[in-house]
Enzyme design. Structure first.
Site, PDB file in Angstrom:
ATOM      1  N   LYS A   2       4.671   4.568  18.098  1.00  0.00           N
ATOM      2  CA  LYS A   2       4.135   5.940  18.014  1.00  0.00           C
ATOM      3  C   LYS A   2       4.230   6.651  19.357  1.00  0.00           C
ATOM      4  O   LYS A   2       3.931   6.050  20.383  1.00  0.00           O
ATOM      5  CB  LYS A   2       2.627   5.853  17.712  1.00  0.00           C
ATOM      6  CG  LYS A   2       2.295   5.859  16.264  1.00  0.00           C
ATOM      7  CD  LYS A   2       0.785   5.914  16.112  1.00  0.00           C
ATOM      8  CE  LYS A   2       0.382   4.959  15.014  1.00  0.00           C
ATOM      9  NZ  LYS A   2      -1.040   4.793  14.875  1.00  0.00           N
TER      10      LYS A   2
ATOM     11  N   ASP B  10       0.830  -1.212   0.000  1.00  0.00           N
ATOM     12  CA  ASP B  10       0.000   0.000   0.000  1.00  0.00           C
ATOM     13  C   ASP B  10       0.863   1.259   0.000  1.00  0.00           C
ATOM     14  O   ASP B  10       0.469   2.289   0.533  1.00  0.00           O
ATOM     15  CB  ASP B  10      -0.948   0.003   1.207  1.00  0.00           C
ATOM     16  CG  ASP B  10      -0.219  -0.216   2.523  1.00  0.00           C
ATOM     17  OD1 ASP B  10       1.023  -0.394   2.508  1.00  0.00           O
ATOM     18  OD2 ASP B  10      -0.876  -0.185   3.568  1.00  0.00           O
TER      19      ASP B  10
ATOM     20  N   ASP C   3       1.865   6.531   2.002  1.00  0.00           N
ATOM     21  CA  ASP C   3       1.195   5.329   2.491  1.00  0.00           C
ATOM     22  C   ASP C   3      -0.296   5.556   2.237  1.00  0.00           C
ATOM     23  O   ASP C   3      -0.888   6.463   2.830  1.00  0.00           O
ATOM     24  CB  ASP C   3       1.512   5.215   3.990  1.00  0.00           C
ATOM     25  CG  ASP C   3       0.682   4.160   4.689  1.00  0.00           C
ATOM     26  OD1 ASP C   3      -0.298   3.662   4.106  1.00  0.00           O
ATOM     27  OD2 ASP C   3       1.010   3.843   5.849  1.00  0.00           O
TER      28      ASP C   3
HETATM   29  P1  GTP Z   1      -5.470  -1.189   8.044  1.00  0.00           P
HETATM   30  O1  GTP Z   1      -6.367  -2.316   8.493  1.00  0.00           O
HETATM   31  O2  GTP Z   1      -6.263  -0.020   7.540  1.00  0.00           O
HETATM   32  O3  GTP Z   1      -4.427  -0.804   9.054  1.00  0.00           O
HETATM   33  O4  GTP Z   1      -4.646  -1.684   6.743  1.00  0.00           O
HETATM   34  P2  GTP Z   1      -3.814  -3.040   6.492  1.00  0.00           P
HETATM   35  O5  GTP Z   1      -4.657  -4.211   6.834  1.00  0.00           O
HETATM   36  O6  GTP Z   1      -3.327  -3.010   5.073  1.00  0.00           O
HETATM   37  O7  GTP Z   1      -2.603  -2.970   7.499  1.00  0.00           O
HETATM   38  P3  GTP Z   1      -1.211  -2.235   7.356  1.00  0.00           P
HETATM   39  O8  GTP Z   1      -1.391  -0.972   6.575  1.00  0.00           O
HETATM   40  O9  GTP Z   1      -0.558  -2.139   8.661  1.00  0.00           O
HETATM   41  O10 GTP Z   1      -0.384  -3.310   6.518  1.00  0.00           O
HETATM   42  C1  GTP Z   1       0.842  -3.032   5.867  1.00  0.00           C
HETATM   43  C2  GTP Z   1       0.981  -3.997   4.690  1.00  0.00           C
HETATM   44  O11 GTP Z   1       1.076  -5.340   5.169  1.00  0.00           O
HETATM   45  C3  GTP Z   1      -0.189  -3.950   3.749  1.00  0.00           C
HETATM   46  O12 GTP Z   1       0.308  -4.074   2.435  1.00  0.00           O
HETATM   47  C4  GTP Z   1      -1.023  -5.150   4.145  1.00  0.00           C
HETATM   48  O13 GTP Z   1      -1.731  -5.710   3.026  1.00  0.00           O
HETATM   49  C5  GTP Z   1       0.014  -6.144   4.641  1.00  0.00           C
HETATM   50  N1  GTP Z   1      -0.441  -6.998   5.741  1.00  0.00           N
HETATM   51  C6  GTP Z   1      -0.822  -6.595   6.985  1.00  0.00           C
HETATM   52  N2  GTP Z   1      -1.141  -7.667   7.738  1.00  0.00           N
HETATM   53  C7  GTP Z   1      -0.957  -8.760   6.945  1.00  0.00           C
HETATM   54  C8  GTP Z   1      -1.121 -10.181   7.162  1.00  0.00           C
HETATM   55  O14 GTP Z   1      -1.519 -10.652   8.224  1.00  0.00           O
HETATM   56  N3  GTP Z   1      -0.831 -11.001   6.105  1.00  0.00           N
HETATM   57  C9  GTP Z   1      -0.400 -10.516   4.904  1.00  0.00           C
HETATM   58  N4  GTP Z   1      -0.156 -11.386   3.921  1.00  0.00           N
HETATM   59  N5  GTP Z   1      -0.233  -9.190   4.675  1.00  0.00           N
HETATM   60  C10 GTP Z   1      -0.515  -8.328   5.683  1.00  0.00           C
END
Ligand code: GTP
Length: 365
Positions: free
Chosen positions: A170, A119, A228
């Site tokens: 944070k 992302d 982001d």
């Molecule tokens: P929010 O729920 O809005 O915080 O977004 P998010 O679910 O994408 O979480 P975050 O922005 O912290 O994740 C950072 C990156 O890691 C993103 O590209 C997510 O798709 C990925 N990510 C987060 N958790 C997992 C997981 O449990 N498994 C996998 N495969 N990817 C994950």
């Protein structure tokens, strides 16, 4: 002397399994990395950039709505890439996902592996990051960027040699404005030390653990374009920046001016569309409407005299005549009835129908 890694054979893991909760309701049906951004799925920009740096093989670490990724990108041949998919039955967090996806890597234990959060829009030099990692023989090299307000992120201090000294959560009083930019180069054998089959966070567990153990965790500091796209405002900004050429992407579907109109969209000559907006496939903007800095997804309609500023209008949704939206997300197939005003972070869930307002002003016709 600096060794020069064979970037042509660099393999990558793309983390795309998150639920994207901050982007609801848009992510209820579509995972964040697949949301249309400047006319193509968000990930298309990342894939094209990785390819432009010579990456040939990418493993997708999927979980939430996993099958949609294969449907969108297949084996990658259409993009000149080889794509593999590794799915977690239950989400394993960022570290667990990297460990799970690494089973599909074919490189040796000392080779560098690029890991990208799914992302992030970034204009940084991936080659320079890999070169630094290789020349210093680091365990992991993190891209660090600088932001004006680091209190919204965890911050990452380094010493004078670029070695990361801590991974701080944070806090209202951050010690540095350098933050983790979500792009890592791992030595392959370091990934193999992440525990298997359980939830692990790289930010909370893996990186602090490596620092604690005295491993070399390096910061690669570059302040190129970076965003982001975790929130609606950031998602809109990313799409707008791509349309306006503030970040160049090889995946753009065509030339854009003040806005991007996708095939089969209709923009009335008496409408004003500007500010890097996107008008999706089959979307309609009617006479007298004003659309600025917004994303109109496929098949939505912005009615006569309506105003849409810095907002997302979901697929099939309708914004009826004279309605005003600013900084709003309208879910799939929702309806904003005529003359309503929605402002400042409002989110309309999919299918919700907001009836038209009976109030009329003397200026209304
Ligand atoms: P929010 O729920 O809005 O915080 O977004 P998010 O679910 O994408 O979480 P975050 O922005 O912290 O994740 C950072 C990156 O890691 C993103 O590209 C997510 O798709 C990925 N990510 C987060 N958790 C997992 C997981 O449990 N498994 C996998 N495969 N990817 C994950």
């Amino acid at each position: 002397m600096e060794s020069s890694p064979d970037i042509g054979h660099l393999q990558a893991i793309l983390l795309v399994g998150g639920q994207g909760t901050r982007l609801r309701p848009l992510t209820l049906g579509t995972p964040k990395p697949l949301l249309p951004t400047a006319g193509v799925p968000f990930l298309a920009h990342q894939l094209a950039r990785a390819k432009s740096f010579g990456v040939e093989r990418i493993v997708f670490a999927t979980s939430y709505r996993a099958s949609m990724f294969r449907e969108a990108f297949g084996d990658g041949s259409a993009f000149g890439l080889r794509l593999e998919y590794m799915t977690e039955e239950t989400p394993l967090g960022t570290g667990g996902a990297i460990r799970n996806a690494a089973q599909a890597l074919t490189c040796g234990p000392d080779d560098p592996v690029l890991v990208l959060n799914g992302d992030i829009l970034s204009g940084h030099d991936i080659h320079a990051q890999v070169r630094l990692h290789q020349s210093r023989g680091a365990a992991v090299t993190l891209h660090l960027t600088e932001v004006e307000d680091p209190s919204r992120f965890g911050c990452v201090p380094t010493d004078e040699n670029g070695r990361v000294t801590a991974f701080l959560e944070k806090t209202p009083y951050p010690v540095t404005n350098r933050i983790n930019a979500g792009c890592y180069v791992f030595r392959r054998s370091v990934i193999d030390t992440i525990p298997e089959g359980r939830v692990v966070s790289v930010e909370r567990e893996t990186f602090p653990g490596l620092i604690e153990a005295g491993e070399l965790v390096l910061g690669y500091i570059e302040t190129a374009y970076w965003l982001d796209v975790g929130t609606p405002a950031a998602y809109i900004q990313g799409s707008r920046d791509l349309v306006l050429g503030r970040l160049r992407s090889p995946a753009m579907p065509g030339p854009c001016g003040e806005y991007l109109a996708l095939p089969d969209s209709i923009v009335s000559p008496e409408a004003k569309v500007s500010g890097g907006s996107v008008v999706g496939h089959g979307a309609i903007v009617e006479a007298g409407a004003t659309v600025s800095g917004s994303i109109l997804l496929d098949g939505c309609v912005v009615g006569p005299g309506a105003t849409v500023i810095d907002s997302v209008v979901g697929p099939g949704a309708r914004v009826e005549g004279g309605a005003v939206l600013s900084d709003v997300v309208v879910g799939d197939n929702a309806v904003v009835g005529a003359r309503n005003e929605l402002l400042a972070g409002a989110r309309l869930w999919p299918g919700v129908v907001l009836p038209e307002s009976s109030v009329r002003f003397s200026s209304d016709v």
